[in-house]
Design a protein around this motif. Structure first.
Motif, short mmCIF file in Angstrom:
data_model
loop_
_atom_site.label_atom_id
_atom_site.label_comp_id
_atom_site.label_asym_id
_atom_site.label_seq_id
_atom_site.Cartn_x
_atom_site.Cartn_y
_atom_site.Cartn_z
N VAL A 1 0.84 -1.19 0.00
CA VAL A 1 0.00 0.00 0.00
C VAL A 1 0.88 1.24 0.00
CG1 VAL A 1 -2.03 -1.04 1.07
CG2 VAL A 1 -0.22 -0.12 2.53
N LYS A 2 0.42 2.27 -0.70
CA LYS A 2 1.14 3.54 -0.80
C LYS A 2 0.62 4.48 0.27
CE LYS A 2 3.87 6.33 -3.34
NZ LYS A 2 3.35 6.96 -4.56
N ILE A 3 1.53 5.03 1.07
CA ILE A 3 1.18 6.03 2.08
C ILE A 3 2.21 7.15 1.97
CG2 ILE A 3 0.84 6.51 4.52
CD1 ILE A 3 0.23 3.57 4.95
N LEU A 4 1.74 8.35 1.70
CA LEU A 4 2.62 9.48 1.42
C LEU A 4 3.59 9.08 0.31
CD1 LEU A 4 3.21 10.80 5.07
CD2 LEU A 4 1.56 11.62 3.36
N ASN A 5 4.88 9.20 0.53
CA ASN A 5 5.85 8.84 -0.51
C ASN A 5 6.44 7.45 -0.30
OD1 ASN A 5 5.67 11.35 -1.85
ND2 ASN A 5 7.00 12.27 -0.28
N TYR A 6 5.79 6.66 0.55
CA TYR A 6 6.32 5.34 0.90
C TYR A 6 5.40 4.24 0.40
CZ TYR A 6 8.94 8.23 4.22
OH TYR A 6 9.73 9.18 4.79
N THR A 7 5.99 3.05 0.23
CA THR A 7 5.21 1.85 -0.05
C THR A 7 5.43 0.87 1.10
OG1 THR A 7 5.36 2.11 -2.43
CG2 THR A 7 4.84 -0.08 -1.60
N VAL A 8 4.36 0.52 1.77
CA VAL A 8 4.44 -0.44 2.88
C VAL A 8 4.27 -1.83 2.29
CG1 VAL A 8 3.47 -1.14 5.09
CG2 VAL A 8 3.42 1.28 4.42
N PRO A 9 5.25 -2.72 2.48
CA PRO A 9 5.20 -4.02 1.82
C PRO A 9 4.19 -4.97 2.45
CG PRO A 9 7.11 -3.91 3.25
CD PRO A 9 6.48 -2.55 3.27
N SER A 10 3.73 -5.94 1.67
CA SER A 10 2.86 -6.97 2.21
C SER A 10 3.59 -7.74 3.30
CB SER A 10 2.42 -7.93 1.10
OG SER A 10 3.54 -8.52 0.48
N GLY A 11 2.84 -8.17 4.29
CA GLY A 11 3.42 -8.87 5.43
C GLY A 11 3.65 -7.97 6.63
N ASP A 12 3.78 -6.66 6.41
CA ASP A 12 3.92 -5.74 7.55
C ASP A 12 2.64 -5.71 8.36
OD1 ASP A 12 6.42 -5.04 6.59
OD2 ASP A 12 6.10 -2.88 6.87
N LEU A 13 2.78 -5.48 9.65
CA LEU A 13 1.63 -5.13 10.49
C LEU A 13 1.48 -3.62 10.44
CD1 LEU A 13 2.22 -7.44 13.59
CD2 LEU A 13 0.51 -7.73 11.79
N LEU A 14 0.34 -3.14 9.97
CA LEU A 14 0.08 -1.72 9.94
C LEU A 14 -0.53 -1.33 11.28
CD1 LEU A 14 0.40 0.58 7.85
CD2 LEU A 14 -2.03 0.34 7.36
N MET A 15 0.08 -0.36 11.94
CA MET A 15 -0.28 -0.02 13.31
C MET A 15 -0.76 1.42 13.41
SD MET A 15 0.87 -2.96 14.51
CE MET A 15 1.07 -2.93 16.29
N LEU A 16 -1.78 1.60 14.25
CA LEU A 16 -2.27 2.93 14.58
C LEU A 16 -2.36 3.00 16.10
CD1 LEU A 16 -5.10 4.85 12.82
CD2 LEU A 16 -5.06 4.75 15.29
N SER A 17 -1.92 4.10 16.68
CA SER A 17 -1.93 4.25 18.14
C SER A 17 -3.03 5.22 18.57
CB SER A 17 -0.58 4.78 18.65
OG SER A 17 -0.65 5.04 20.04
N PRO A 18 -4.19 4.71 19.05
CA PRO A 18 -5.21 5.61 19.60
C PRO A 18 -4.67 6.46 20.74
CG PRO A 18 -6.14 3.43 19.22
CD PRO A 18 -4.66 3.31 19.02
N PHE A 19 -3.76 5.90 21.54
CA PHE A 19 -3.20 6.65 22.67
C PHE A 19 -2.58 7.95 22.19
CE2 PHE A 19 0.22 7.85 25.53
CZ PHE A 19 -0.34 7.71 26.78
N TRP A 20 -1.76 7.90 21.13
CA TRP A 20 -1.10 9.11 20.64
C TRP A 20 -2.01 9.91 19.72
CZ3 TRP A 20 2.39 10.98 23.43
CH2 TRP A 20 3.31 10.17 24.11
N LEU A 21 -2.87 9.25 18.97
CA LEU A 21 -3.81 9.98 18.12
C LEU A 21 -4.69 10.90 18.96
CD1 LEU A 21 -4.94 10.24 15.20
CD2 LEU A 21 -6.59 8.47 15.81
N HIS A 22 -5.10 10.41 20.14
CA HIS A 22 -5.95 11.20 21.03
C HIS A 22 -5.19 12.33 21.73
CE1 HIS A 22 -9.01 7.65 21.57
NE2 HIS A 22 -8.95 8.11 20.33
N ARG A 23 -3.88 12.35 21.57
CA ARG A 23 -3.07 13.41 22.16
C ARG A 23 -2.56 14.39 21.10
NH1 ARG A 23 -3.41 9.74 25.85
NH2 ARG A 23 -2.91 10.20 28.03
N ASN A 24 -3.12 14.30 19.92
CA ASN A 24 -2.75 15.23 18.85
C ASN A 24 -3.59 16.50 19.01
OD1 ASN A 24 -2.42 16.65 16.43
ND2 ASN A 24 -2.16 14.77 15.24
N PRO A 25 -2.95 17.64 19.32
CA PRO A 25 -3.73 18.87 19.57
C PRO A 25 -4.49 19.35 18.34
CG PRO A 25 -1.37 19.34 19.50
CD PRO A 25 -1.51 17.85 19.50
N GLN A 26 -4.08 18.89 17.16
CA GLN A 26 -4.82 19.25 15.95
C GLN A 26 -6.23 18.67 15.98
OE1 GLN A 26 -2.79 18.04 12.36
NE2 GLN A 26 -4.60 18.34 11.07
#
Length: 501
Positions: free
Chosen positions: A355-380
């Motif tokens: 999958v393409k994200i920004l200027n990067y390609t994340v290869p198959s087999g990777d675990l794609l991770m999202l952190s709610p803990f830090w997302l919820h601390r984004n002042p934006q």
């Protein structure tokens, strides 16, 4: 010099040069995200990551940017922290939730991968139907009854560790409502054994999902004890007749699905459902009460609201209804705000095609991770993110069951937590009945949270005792609720020195 080359050799050289150039250009066009890997083969950054995983994630984001990979214990975990990466995580067909969790499910509940993949969507649909936003209030009457019974056991006054008090209430109430009344909590020794083994199982769940059982002797013993208990109890669950003749418990509905598709795995599915129904509800209730009792103005407003809606303390077995909850919306805001500040460290998907994200390609087999803990601390996304501000939830359309944008505590995409509406209902009723019946105050400073684990809502570190006394009628008591004796919430246990409260 090229004039001396045989024409065939020159053509081959030109072809190879073209192929090499094509590979270089392709590699440049599909470069992977920056990676922190350490120097030990296979282990990678695992030792540093394991010591303080949440801090490590934030340090890597600051060093590498919004997309980065951590290589640890033979796994590539690629984190996304901003809009484009979040959209890929939630919406891309090239990332898969079930493949990301099938190994942890096998380790923690002994459900084989093929069985899990066969059952998961069927069970998800069943649970979503039984506990969906439009069906969940049918649980309210039984939840009221169960909480009143458990509160009677507390007596008129006392002092307990707050997490123990919450477990005393939620363990039996949840089992009685979702599985079967008095399933295995009918006498004291069995209750004590169950609570002890489930607590060990819950606290070791994350390690158990990744490590061989022989390295986790106590955890493995508790897991086997709980599985044996369910094996023994399955016939009783199936034969149970709920008070409502037109209904069945959630566990009975789950067993109908499991035994029709994967007979022999009923106990394992029951254990997994038990963990899912208790592992986050207990710490969320703890943190919500701790935040409320540490903010005297919020505590006073809530108690006054409860008295206004339900009358003075002393009535027997008052009922918290759907209408009650609408009038006491501040409590729901407090719960959602506590979850925001104590969100899971990570949620995950598996990349099945690059999958393409920004200027990067994340290869198959990777675990794609999202952190709610830090997302919820984004002042934006959440202004003044480290403060406990229940009023921010005025902006959410909760009547239409919509949370604030970028609120990811219950996951996202196709497989959001199917029990989220039941959990919110259960926690609201629990808190209302506690604060209706008792004057409460904290005896210890506001606790830090544990930063050792990434899965689920974090547990508190150290002791946090609560004192409770049966209330007088607040409507005739101008003093309102007793002030908390504990300290105001301190700085979070993070290197950046954030403040809460």
């Amino acid at each position: 010099m090229s004039e001396d080359l045989h024409p065939g050799v020159a053509a081959l050289a030109a072809l190879l040069a073209g192929v090499a150039l094509l590979l270089v250009l392709r590699r440049r066009g599909s470069r992977r995200p920056p990676c922190t890997a350490g120097w030990i083969p296979w282990v990678g950054a695992g030792l540093r990551f394991g010591k303080a995983p949440l801090e490590f994630i934030e340090q890597a984001r600051a060093q590498y940017g919004p997309v980065f990979t951590i290589f640890a214990m033979g796994k590539r975990m690629t984190f996304v922290t901003e809009e484009e990466g979040i959209n890929v995580f939630l919406k891309s067909k090239e990332v898969n939730f079930e493949l990301a969790v099938q190994n942890p499910v096998y380790h923690t509940a002994s459900i084989p991968k093929n069985v899990f993949l066969t059952l998961h969507e069927k069970l998800y649909i069943t649970m979503k139907g039984k506990m969906g936003a439009f069906n969940v209030y049918r649980f309210a009457e039984q939840l009221n009854e169960e909480f009143h019974e458990r509160l009677e056991d507390l007596g008129p006054h006392g002092t307990m560790d707050l997490i123990s008090l919450v477990r005393h209430l939620l363990y039996p109430v949840t089992v009685n409502v979702l599985f079967k009344k008095a399933l295995f909590l009918s006498y004291k020794k069995k209750t004590e054994d169950f609570c002890q083994h489930f607590q060990i199982y819950d606290e070791g769940f994350e390690c158990g999902s990744q490590m061989p059982e022989w390295l986790l002797r106590n955890w493995s013993k508790s897991k086997r004890w709980l599985l044996a208990l369910f094996e023994e109890s399955i016939p009783d669950i199936k034969a149970y007749k709920p008070e409502r003749a037109d209904s069945m418990t959630l566990m009975q509905a789950v067993l109908d699905v499991v035994e029709g598709v994967a007979a022999g795995h009923s106990a394992s599915c029951a254990l997994l459902m038990l963990w899912a129904s208790l592992s986050n509800a207990v710490p969320v209730t703890f943190w919500t009460l701790a935040f409320i009792l540490s903010h005297a103005d919020i505590h006073k407003t809530i108690v006054e609201g409860i008295s206004s809606v339900l009358g003075g303390a002393g009535k027997e077995k008052i009922r918290v209804t759907q209408d009650t909850l609408k009038k006491l919306s501040l409590i729901k805001w407090c719960i959602l705000e506590a979850i925001r500040l104590r969100a899971p460290g990570v949620i995950t998907r598996k990349v099945v095609k690059p999958v393409k994200i920004l200027n990067y390609t994340v290869p198959s087999g990777d675990l794609l991770m999202l952190s709610p803990f830090w997302l919820h601390r984004n002042p934006q996304y959440f202004p003044d993110p480290e403060s406990f501000k229940p009023e921010r939830w005025k902006e959410a359309d909760l009547e239409k069951h919509a949370f604030l944008e970028h609120y990811m505590a219950f996951g996202g995409g196709k497989f959001q937590c199917p029990g989220r509406w039941f959990a919110l209902l259960e926690i609201q009723i629990c808190i209302i009945l506690i604060l209706y019946k008792y004057d409460c105050s904290l005896l210890d400073p506001f606790p830090m949270q544990s930063h050792l684990h990434l899965v689920g809502v974090p547990q508190p570190e150290g002791q946090c005792r609560i004192e409770y006394n049966e209330r007088c009628d607040v409507l005739h008591d101008p003093r309102g609720p007793a002030p908390s004796r504990g300290a105001t919430p301190p700085a979070t246990h993070l290197p950046s020195g954030h403040q809460e409260g």
